[in-house]
Design a protein around this motif. Structure first.
Motif, mmCIF file in Angstrom:
data_model
loop_
_atom_site.group_PDB
_atom_site.id
_atom_site.type_symbol
_atom_site.label_atom_id
_atom_site.label_comp_id
_atom_site.label_asym_id
_atom_site.label_seq_id
_atom_site.Cartn_x
_atom_site.Cartn_y
_atom_site.Cartn_z
ATOM 1 N N ALA A 36 -26.506 63.632 71.386
ATOM 2 C CA ALA A 36 -26.336 64.468 72.568
ATOM 3 C C ALA A 36 -27.379 64.133 73.624
ATOM 4 C CB ALA A 36 -26.437 65.937 72.170
ATOM 5 N N GLU A 37 -28.619 63.924 73.191
ATOM 6 C CA GLU A 37 -29.688 63.576 74.124
ATOM 7 C C GLU A 37 -29.355 62.281 74.860
ATOM 8 O OE1 GLU A 37 -34.541 63.161 73.986
ATOM 9 O OE2 GLU A 37 -33.376 62.444 72.281
ATOM 10 N N THR A 38 -28.882 61.286 74.125
ATOM 11 C CA THR A 38 -28.520 60.009 74.740
ATOM 12 C C THR A 38 -27.394 60.187 75.745
ATOM 13 O OG1 THR A 38 -29.188 58.805 72.760
ATOM 14 C CG2 THR A 38 -27.701 57.683 74.277
ATOM 15 N N LEU A 60 -32.154 73.746 69.894
ATOM 16 C CA LEU A 60 -33.189 74.376 70.701
ATOM 17 C C LEU A 60 -34.159 73.333 71.263
ATOM 18 C CD1 LEU A 60 -33.814 77.276 71.540
ATOM 19 C CD2 LEU A 60 -35.489 77.377 69.682
ATOM 20 N N SER A 61 -34.528 72.327 70.452
ATOM 21 C CA SER A 61 -35.411 71.262 70.932
ATOM 22 C C SER A 61 -34.734 70.441 72.025
ATOM 23 C CB SER A 61 -35.825 70.354 69.771
ATOM 24 O OG SER A 61 -36.592 71.055 68.825
ATOM 25 N N LEU A 62 -33.464 70.147 71.822
ATOM 26 C CA LEU A 62 -32.709 69.408 72.837
ATOM 27 C C LEU A 62 -32.664 70.188 74.143
ATOM 28 C CD1 LEU A 62 -30.778 67.128 73.753
ATOM 29 C CD2 LEU A 62 -28.913 68.471 72.773
ATOM 30 N N LEU A 63 -32.391 71.469 74.048
ATOM 31 C CA LEU A 63 -32.322 72.318 75.229
ATOM 32 C C LEU A 63 -33.646 72.302 75.989
ATOM 33 C CD1 LEU A 63 -30.996 74.515 76.986
ATOM 34 C CD2 LEU A 63 -31.659 76.184 75.236
ATOM 35 N N ARG A 64 -34.741 72.475 75.267
ATOM 36 C CA ARG A 64 -36.052 72.477 75.921
ATOM 37 C C ARG A 64 -36.348 71.130 76.587
ATOM 38 N NH1 ARG A 64 -38.662 75.605 70.837
ATOM 39 N NH2 ARG A 64 -38.548 77.743 71.660
ATOM 40 N N ALA A 69 -36.918 68.066 81.604
ATOM 41 C CA ALA A 69 -36.559 66.890 82.396
ATOM 42 C C ALA A 69 -35.815 67.281 83.678
ATOM 43 C CB ALA A 69 -35.688 65.951 81.557
ATOM 44 N N HIS A 70 -35.777 68.583 83.976
ATOM 45 C CA HIS A 70 -35.134 69.117 85.180
ATOM 46 C C HIS A 70 -33.630 68.865 85.204
ATOM 47 C CE1 HIS A 70 -39.154 69.886 86.692
ATOM 48 N NE2 HIS A 70 -39.467 68.627 86.469
ATOM 49 N N LEU A 91 -32.081 81.820 75.228
ATOM 50 C CA LEU A 91 -32.007 82.089 76.669
ATOM 51 C C LEU A 91 -33.321 81.751 77.360
ATOM 52 C CD1 LEU A 91 -30.022 85.433 76.477
ATOM 53 C CD2 LEU A 91 -29.159 83.245 77.325
ATOM 54 N N ASP A 92 -34.442 82.069 76.723
ATOM 55 C CA ASP A 92 -35.742 81.748 77.316
ATOM 56 C C ASP A 92 -35.999 80.242 77.357
ATOM 57 O OD1 ASP A 92 -36.396 84.322 77.911
ATOM 58 O OD2 ASP A 92 -37.679 84.647 76.162
ATOM 59 N N ALA A 93 -35.360 79.485 76.472
ATOM 60 C CA ALA A 93 -35.522 78.033 76.473
ATOM 61 C C ALA A 93 -34.711 77.365 77.571
ATOM 62 C CB ALA A 93 -35.132 77.457 75.115
ATOM 63 N N GLY A 94 -33.820 78.137 78.214
ATOM 64 C CA GLY A 94 -33.079 77.574 79.338
ATOM 65 C C GLY A 94 -31.578 77.610 79.219
#
Length: 222
Positions: A36-38, A60-64, A69-70, A91-94
């Motif tokens: 997903a990150e790629t 959660l790590s991917l989301l953060r 990375a904006h 939700l707090d992670a974005g």
């Protein structure tokens, strides 16, 4: 509208991908956080459905990472984790929305459309560009007061134009928004769909500039 489904469960991932395609999205599916990150780093998606319990890299790590990375792509968490503290962390992670499995696919599609509207800065359920009115939920288009009979791909292209009315879009940008990885695309498919839209609406509505791309003209330009 191109959607990335990030889900490691094969049955659910397949069901989500097929269901969202049936509801007007071009859906691509990956099964782990690294994939997903790629995909998010290299391609453009209108929105993301994200599971939290992913192999290789957690949701959660991917989301953060993406928010750091904006990356402003709307992200909807879809997970079996229903504890309040889990929702707060997501939700707090974005995350833009948080939905607990199981979910009705029509509701999920509606939530995604709402996220996309908010990300565009226009909360209205319908898009209006001059004499053109588009309802993404009903997948209908009205031109100068009359309904227009469009194929699914023609509607998707017109919606992509309407969401960027007055701005030039390259062929590559339009293709990224319209087609998923599994779509078989003819080399001249986009030109054919543009031709059909011009014929069904107005030849002057969609402008072309060689080497730049296409643009849906706004009212004061037609």
């Amino acid at each position: 509208m191109r959607l990335l489904v990030v889900e490691d469960d094969p049955l659910l991932g397949e069901a989500l991908s097929v269901g969202m395609r049936q509801r007007g999205f071009a859906a691509d599916w990956v099964r782990d956080g690294i994939a997903a990150e790629t995909a998010l780093k290299t391609e453009t998606f209108t929105a993301v459905i994200l599971d939290l319990g992913l192999p290789r890299l957690s949701g959660l790590s991917l989301l953060r990472q993406r928010r750091e990375a904006h990356d402003r792509t709307p992200i909807l968490i879809l997970t079996a984790r229903d504890a309040v503290d889990e929702r707060i962390r997501g939700l707090d992670a974005g995350a833009d929305d948080y939905v607990v499995k199981p979910v009705d696919l029509d509701e999920l599609a509606a939530r995604l459309r709402a996220l996309i509207r908010r990300s565009d800065g226009d909360p209205r359920p319908q898009l209006e560009v001059g004499a053109l009115r588009i309802d993404p939920a009903a997948r209908t288009a009205i031109w100068r007061g009359a309904a227009v009979d469009l194929s699914p791909r023609e509607f998707d292209l017109l919606l992509a134009f309407a969401r960027s009315a007055g701005r030039w879009l390259s062929k590559e940008q339009l293709s990224e928004r319209l087609y998923g990885w599994d779509d078989g695309v003819e080399s001249n498919a986009l030109e054919v769909h543009v031709h059909h839209l011009r014929r069904k609406l107005d030849p002057a509505l969609i402008a072309t500039q060689r080497g730049v791309g296409y643009m849906l003209r706004t009212l004061d330009q037609t």
